[in-house]
Design an enzyme around this catalytic site. Structure first.
Site, PDB file in Angstrom:
ATOM      1  N   SER A   4      31.352  63.185  79.516  1.00 22.64           N
ATOM      2  CA  SER A   4      32.594  63.073  80.266  1.00 22.64           C
ATOM      3  C   SER A   4      33.722  62.577  79.381  1.00 22.64           C
ATOM      4  CB  SER A   4      32.374  62.081  81.413  1.00 22.64           C
ATOM      5  OG  SER A   4      33.599  61.574  81.883  1.00 22.64           O
ATOM      6  N   TYR A  46      30.267  54.114  84.889  1.00 25.61           N
ATOM      7  CA  TYR A  46      30.076  55.567  84.802  1.00 25.61           C
ATOM      8  C   TYR A  46      30.248  56.024  83.355  1.00 25.61           C
ATOM      9  CZ  TYR A  46      31.159  60.536  85.134  1.00 25.61           C
ATOM     10  OH  TYR A  46      31.178  61.896  84.940  1.00 25.61           O
TER      11      TYR A  46
END
Length: 359
Positions: A148, A173
């Site tokens: 990501s 995350y």
């Protein structure tokens, strides 16, 4: 494609395992493979969790169920027995790990889900890939997995390059995604598993994720609620249309980092990481403006909708970053590809889909 350091993989008649197959990117990838690649077999895993509207996931799955070469397993990435049984039964040659607990803000309130899906789940995938090299098994030729843009954390240097150090995650995350890259590197080195990580930048499009800004904004505006624009609108995001992401993934699947030994006789890790973004960060306020115009055009909102009355500029949220901006030159160099869908074109397709799906 730069063949100097890639092993070419022909996807025809291959068995492909996609995790998160009912998800936004996973379902689009599966559909693309099943409808364009001769003889390809796709097995998909998804836990169908309620992180967002399950009807969307079910609609995406229904579309995939039309294909004879598609098999679906409902289960959890963190359940080792499920992963092992998929490898036994379907013998995947290519693995694309898109199953993860997504969302930066949710990781602040619900950290358990991230450790389970993104760390234990990814570890289970790596272990299964490693054991695919045991005698009598079908070896995995390429593991492709989602990382990501969030791994760049609060990096000041833009555009973000895969050569930058990424040691400052600002959310759990992001930390789990960086961990995936580290774990993949270790397994590539130890067990010679060709792996490629893809750092996705804000992906959007039809049937996307309702927790994403463009989707949430649309839902709220339709209900006459106020939308919050963070950092007083001084946010820039490298929005990437889902078809561009899928095209990138399909190309990368076909070029695995080469397995070769170094001077010490040990494997040089067949490991790579790429950015997939639009190289074109858009200001959040401009983005909202285009979204409004396209929602009116698609008939989702009336011509005379008073946007100003429904907009509120608010400060930054924890875990968020002010800008994301991808340097995609490596992807272009090695695979001859860079995303190109304009924001207006992408949001137009989203608005038209939304009008149809929710009417």
């Amino acid at each position: 494609m730069n063949d100097g350091n890639k092993t070419k993989i022909n996807l025809r008649n291959k068995s492909v395992f996609i995790t998160g197959v009912a998800g936004f990117i996973g379902s689009n990838l599966a559909k693309r493979l099943l409808s364009t690649v001769e003889g390809v077999k796709v097995v998909g895993l998804d836990n169908m969790n309620h992180y967002y509207d399950v009807r969307l996931k079910e609609a995406r799955l229904n579309e995939l169920e039309q294909f004879d070469n598609f098999s679906f397993v409902k289960g959890n990435l963190a359940d080792k027995a499920v992963i092992e049984s998929i490898f036994e039964q379907y013998k995947p040659e290519i693995v694309v790990n898109l199953g993860a607990q997504a969302g930066v803000r949710y990781s602040i309130t619900n950290p358990d889900a991230y450790v389970e899906a993104n760390l234990i789940g990814f570890y289970n995938i790596l272990e299964a890939c490693r054991h695919s090299y045991d005698e009598g098994h079908t070896p995995v030729e390429h593991l492709v997995y989602a990382s990501s843009s969030s791994v760049y954390g609060s990096n000041k240097k833009v555009p973000y390059s895969t050569d930058d150090k990424v040691d400052n995650p600002v959310s759990l995350y992001a930390a789990t995604k960086k961990s995936n890259e580290l774990m993949a590197h270790a397994y590539s080195k130890l067990y010679n598993i060709p792996s490629t990580g893809l750092r996705f930048f804000t992906v959007y499009g039809p049937a996307g994720r309702p927790d994403m800004a463009y989707f949430g904004f649309t839902n709220k505006l339709l209900k006459g609620e106020t939308i919050q624009i963070f950092n007083y609108g001084n946010c820039k995001r490298d929005f990437t249309y889902v078809d561009d992401i899928v095209e990138g993934v399909v190309r990368v699947m076909q070029g695995a980092p080469e397995r070769k030994n170094g001077e010490d006789g040990l494997p040089v890790p067949p490991y790579a990481v790429y950015n997939i973004g639009n190289q074109n960060p858009e200001n959040l306020l401009d983005f909202v403006q285009i979204l409004q115009e396209e929602l009116i055009r698609a008939g989702v909102l009336p011509e005379d909708y008073d946007f100003e009355a429904h907009k509120k500029l608010v400060p930054m949220q924890p875990g968020d970053v002010p800008v994301t901006y991808a340097d995609t030159s490596a992807l272009e160099r090695d695979f001859g590809y860079k995303p190109s869908t304009s924001l207006r074109e992408g949001l137009r397709k989203f608005a038209e889909w939304y009008a149809k799906f929710y009417k």
